[in-house]
Scaffold this motif. Structure first.
Motif, short mmCIF file in Angstrom:
data_model
loop_
_atom_site.label_atom_id
_atom_site.label_comp_id
_atom_site.label_asym_id
_atom_site.label_seq_id
_atom_site.Cartn_x
_atom_site.Cartn_y
_atom_site.Cartn_z
N GLU A 1 0.83 -1.21 0.00
CA GLU A 1 0.00 0.00 0.00
C GLU A 1 0.86 1.26 0.00
OE1 GLU A 1 -4.11 -1.40 2.26
OE2 GLU A 1 -2.44 -0.59 3.44
N ASN A 2 1.95 1.23 0.72
CA ASN A 2 2.82 2.41 0.80
C ASN A 2 3.43 2.78 -0.55
OD1 ASN A 2 2.38 2.81 3.52
ND2 ASN A 2 4.18 1.63 4.16
N ASP A 3 3.58 1.78 -1.41
CA ASP A 3 4.19 2.03 -2.71
C ASP A 3 3.18 2.45 -3.78
OD1 ASP A 3 6.58 1.44 -1.61
OD2 ASP A 3 6.91 -0.45 -2.67
N PHE A 4 1.91 2.49 -3.39
CA PHE A 4 0.86 2.87 -4.34
C PHE A 4 0.10 4.09 -3.85
CE2 PHE A 4 1.77 -1.37 -5.74
CZ PHE A 4 1.45 -1.40 -7.09
N ASP A 5 -0.38 4.85 -4.79
CA ASP A 5 -1.20 6.00 -4.46
C ASP A 5 -2.43 5.55 -3.69
OD1 ASP A 5 -3.53 7.93 -5.16
OD2 ASP A 5 -1.70 9.05 -5.60
N GLU A 6 -2.84 6.32 -2.70
CA GLU A 6 -3.98 5.94 -1.86
C GLU A 6 -5.25 5.70 -2.67
OE1 GLU A 6 -6.36 7.57 2.11
OE2 GLU A 6 -4.41 8.42 1.54
N ARG A 7 -5.37 6.41 -3.78
CA ARG A 7 -6.54 6.22 -4.63
C ARG A 7 -6.56 4.83 -5.28
NH1 ARG A 7 -5.79 11.48 -8.28
NH2 ARG A 7 -3.66 10.67 -8.06
N SER A 8 -5.42 4.14 -5.29
CA SER A 8 -5.32 2.81 -5.90
C SER A 8 -5.61 1.69 -4.91
CB SER A 8 -3.92 2.60 -6.49
OG SER A 8 -3.59 3.61 -7.41
N HIS A 9 -5.72 2.01 -3.61
CA HIS A 9 -5.85 0.97 -2.60
C HIS A 9 -7.14 0.15 -2.76
CE1 HIS A 9 -2.87 3.02 0.39
NE2 HIS A 9 -2.33 2.73 -0.78
N LYS A 10 -8.22 0.81 -3.13
CA LYS A 10 -9.49 0.09 -3.29
C LYS A 10 -9.38 -0.95 -4.40
CE LYS A 10 -14.44 0.78 -4.05
NZ LYS A 10 -15.53 1.79 -4.27
N GLU A 11 -8.77 -0.55 -5.51
CA GLU A 11 -8.59 -1.46 -6.64
C GLU A 11 -7.61 -2.57 -6.26
OE1 GLU A 11 -9.43 -2.83 -10.51
OE2 GLU A 11 -10.38 -1.28 -9.27
N LEU A 12 -6.60 -2.23 -5.48
CA LEU A 12 -5.62 -3.20 -5.02
C LEU A 12 -6.28 -4.30 -4.19
CD1 LEU A 12 -2.48 -3.57 -5.09
CD2 LEU A 12 -2.41 -2.40 -2.89
N HIS A 13 -7.11 -3.90 -3.24
CA HIS A 13 -7.80 -4.89 -2.40
C HIS A 13 -8.82 -5.69 -3.21
CE1 HIS A 13 -6.19 -4.08 1.63
NE2 HIS A 13 -6.02 -2.82 1.18
N LYS A 14 -9.39 -5.07 -4.21
CA LYS A 14 -10.32 -5.78 -5.08
C LYS A 14 -9.62 -6.94 -5.78
CE LYS A 14 -13.42 -5.02 -9.03
NZ LYS A 14 -13.93 -4.00 -10.00
N HIS A 15 -8.40 -6.69 -6.23
CA HIS A 15 -7.61 -7.74 -6.88
C HIS A 15 -7.33 -8.90 -5.91
CE1 HIS A 15 -7.11 -5.70 -10.59
NE2 HIS A 15 -6.17 -4.83 -10.20
N PHE A 16 -6.89 -8.57 -4.72
CA PHE A 16 -6.56 -9.61 -3.74
C PHE A 16 -7.81 -10.38 -3.31
CE2 PHE A 16 -2.62 -7.03 -2.90
CZ PHE A 16 -1.74 -8.01 -3.29
N ASN A 17 -8.92 -9.71 -3.16
CA ASN A 17 -10.18 -10.38 -2.81
C ASN A 17 -10.59 -11.35 -3.91
OD1 ASN A 17 -10.42 -9.03 -0.38
ND2 ASN A 17 -11.72 -7.40 -1.20
N PHE A 18 -10.37 -10.95 -5.17
CA PHE A 18 -10.67 -11.83 -6.30
C PHE A 18 -9.84 -13.11 -6.22
CE2 PHE A 18 -8.92 -13.27 -10.38
CZ PHE A 18 -10.08 -13.69 -11.03
N LEU A 19 -8.56 -12.97 -5.90
CA LEU A 19 -7.68 -14.15 -5.81
C LEU A 19 -8.08 -15.06 -4.66
CD1 LEU A 19 -4.25 -12.36 -6.44
CD2 LEU A 19 -5.46 -13.87 -8.03
N VAL A 20 -8.47 -14.50 -3.54
CA VAL A 20 -8.90 -15.32 -2.39
C VAL A 20 -10.22 -16.01 -2.69
CG1 VAL A 20 -9.66 -15.23 0.03
CG2 VAL A 20 -7.66 -13.91 -0.69
N GLU A 21 -11.18 -15.27 -3.22
CA GLU A 21 -12.50 -15.82 -3.50
C GLU A 21 -12.47 -16.94 -4.54
OE1 GLU A 21 -14.74 -12.44 -4.64
OE2 GLU A 21 -14.78 -11.57 -2.60
N ASN A 22 -11.49 -16.89 -5.43
CA ASN A 22 -11.38 -17.91 -6.47
C ASN A 22 -10.38 -19.01 -6.13
OD1 ASN A 22 -13.00 -17.11 -9.12
ND2 ASN A 22 -12.27 -15.22 -8.17
N GLY A 23 -9.92 -19.03 -4.89
CA GLY A 23 -9.08 -20.12 -4.42
C GLY A 23 -7.65 -20.11 -4.92
N PHE A 24 -7.13 -18.93 -5.28
CA PHE A 24 -5.76 -18.85 -5.76
C PHE A 24 -4.76 -18.49 -4.67
CE2 PHE A 24 -8.11 -17.92 -9.77
CZ PHE A 24 -7.66 -19.01 -10.50
N GLY A 25 -5.23 -17.91 -3.57
CA GLY A 25 -4.29 -17.50 -2.54
C GLY A 25 -4.97 -17.21 -1.22
N PHE A 26 -4.17 -16.78 -0.22
CA PHE A 26 -4.69 -16.58 1.13
C PHE A 26 -3.80 -15.57 1.86
CE2 PHE A 26 -1.63 -19.97 0.96
CZ PHE A 26 -0.84 -19.82 2.09
#
Length: 334
Positions: A52-77
């Motif tokens: 998060e520190n390396d990305f603009d704060e406006r990108s954090h929502k999209e960043l978490h959206k990506h990680f949630n997608f990976l968790v929900e689809n069983g790719f990571g944790f």
């Protein structure tokens, strides 16, 4: 410290315009943007605060959206100690000098198919494909397959030209009798129909596609994608179609693949072992997808079977498969 970790069998692959992430255990994949691929590669085992520190704060929502997608689809944790979870090794090797083979037959074939199968079994060959371009009798089919009963083959794919006597009952009996059959295809059929065993151990189907000779090979299609550990790891180091393959075409020529031009002798007077030891036989085995033009930029390269028999430029062994219509730069199929 909370870190994101991909499951060891979930591996992203970067393409020119987009990426995919493969689940090699479940046998599926999903598309991801190249920006997410880069995050997974550049911030491996990093905690979320660092990312998060390396990305603009406006990108954090999209960043978490990506990680949630990976968790929900069983790719990571999410975890606190990512170093405790070991990545999957991508090495590939088999004990057999030949792992897969093709035998082609038509009504003019003069060689002993059973003898070829015996020689393949001496190699401890695991997968065998038998393609019949002409109608053969039920007796001949059973005679050929009887040689495989006490063999080392793990799976057999059988292609038979349509004959009215090859009905659903025949296919079921054939697959039950010869347990190593995993796929039985009746080509040139007037109808299309799929049959499977109750436990899905074998599949048999009637296909309208007419197979007259080996020239039907080399087609590249999404339906042939195979996100599995064996293909994915082999693709890292070797040609995923020709590696450890030997074939006998309908005329008895020993080749790496029946569609290849180079013959290493006739099976009537040359053993498979002698052909395998001839100069040049294994040259194509080491041409991997990362070296092939266009393929090296394709997100599907490790789950898609390659073809060196039909290429865009016959003089260039690294040219794109001629029968592939996918453009990884535009992400379109033509």
């Amino acid at each position: 410290m909370t870190c994101f970790k991909l499951y060891s069998a979930c591996i992203p692959v970067r393409g020119a315009s987009r990426s995919i992430i493969c689940n090699l255990v479940k046998g599926n994949f999903n598309y991801i943007p190249n920006t997410l691929y880069d995050i997974l590669a550049d911030y491996k085992n990093c905690n979320i605060e660092k990312i998060e520190n390396d990305f603009d704060e406006r990108s954090h929502k999209e960043l978490h959206k990506h990680f949630n997608f990976l968790v929900e689809n069983g790719f990571g944790f999410w975890c606190d100690k990512p170093e405790e979870f070991i990545d999957m090794e991508l090495d590939w090797d088999r004990s057999s000098p030949i792992t897969n083979a093709i035998i082609d037959i038509d009504n003019l074939s003069k060689y002993d198919v059973s003898e070829v199968i015996r020689q393949l079994d001496n190699f401890r060959c695991e997968a065998l494909q038998i393609r019949c371009f002409s109608v053969i009798s039920i007796e001949e089919i059973n005679r050929i397959l009887s040689v495989t009963t006490e063999s080392n083959f793990i799976s057999i794919e059988l292609y038979l030209k349509y004959n009215p006597i090859y009905n659903e009952s025949f296919l079921k009996d054939l697959c039950e009798k010869h347990k190593r059959i995993r796929f039985a295809i009746i080509h040139s059929s007037p109808e299309e129909k799929v049959i499977s065993s109750d436990d899905d151990y074998y599949y048999a189907w009637f296909d309208k596609t007419e197979l007259k000779d080996e020239s039907h090979c080399g087609n590249i299609s999404r339906k042939y994608f195979s996100p599995n550990i064996l293909l994915f790891t082999e693709s890292q180091h070797f040609n995923n179609c020709l590696n450890r393959k030997i074939s006998v075409d309908k005329e008895g020529n020993i080749k790496n693949c029946p569609s290849m031009l180079m013959s290493y002798g006739k099976i009537q007077n040359t053993s498979l072992k002698e052909a395998l030891e001839k100069k040049g036989f294994t040259d194509n085995w080491i041409i991997k997808k990362d070296e092939i033009e266009v393929c090296k930029d394709c997100e599907f390269r490790y789950i898609c079977i390659d073809c060196r028999a039909y290429t865009s430029d016959a003089k260039n062994k690294y040219s794109k498969p001629a029968k592939c219509t996918y453009d990884p730069y535009r992400t379109t199929w033509s």
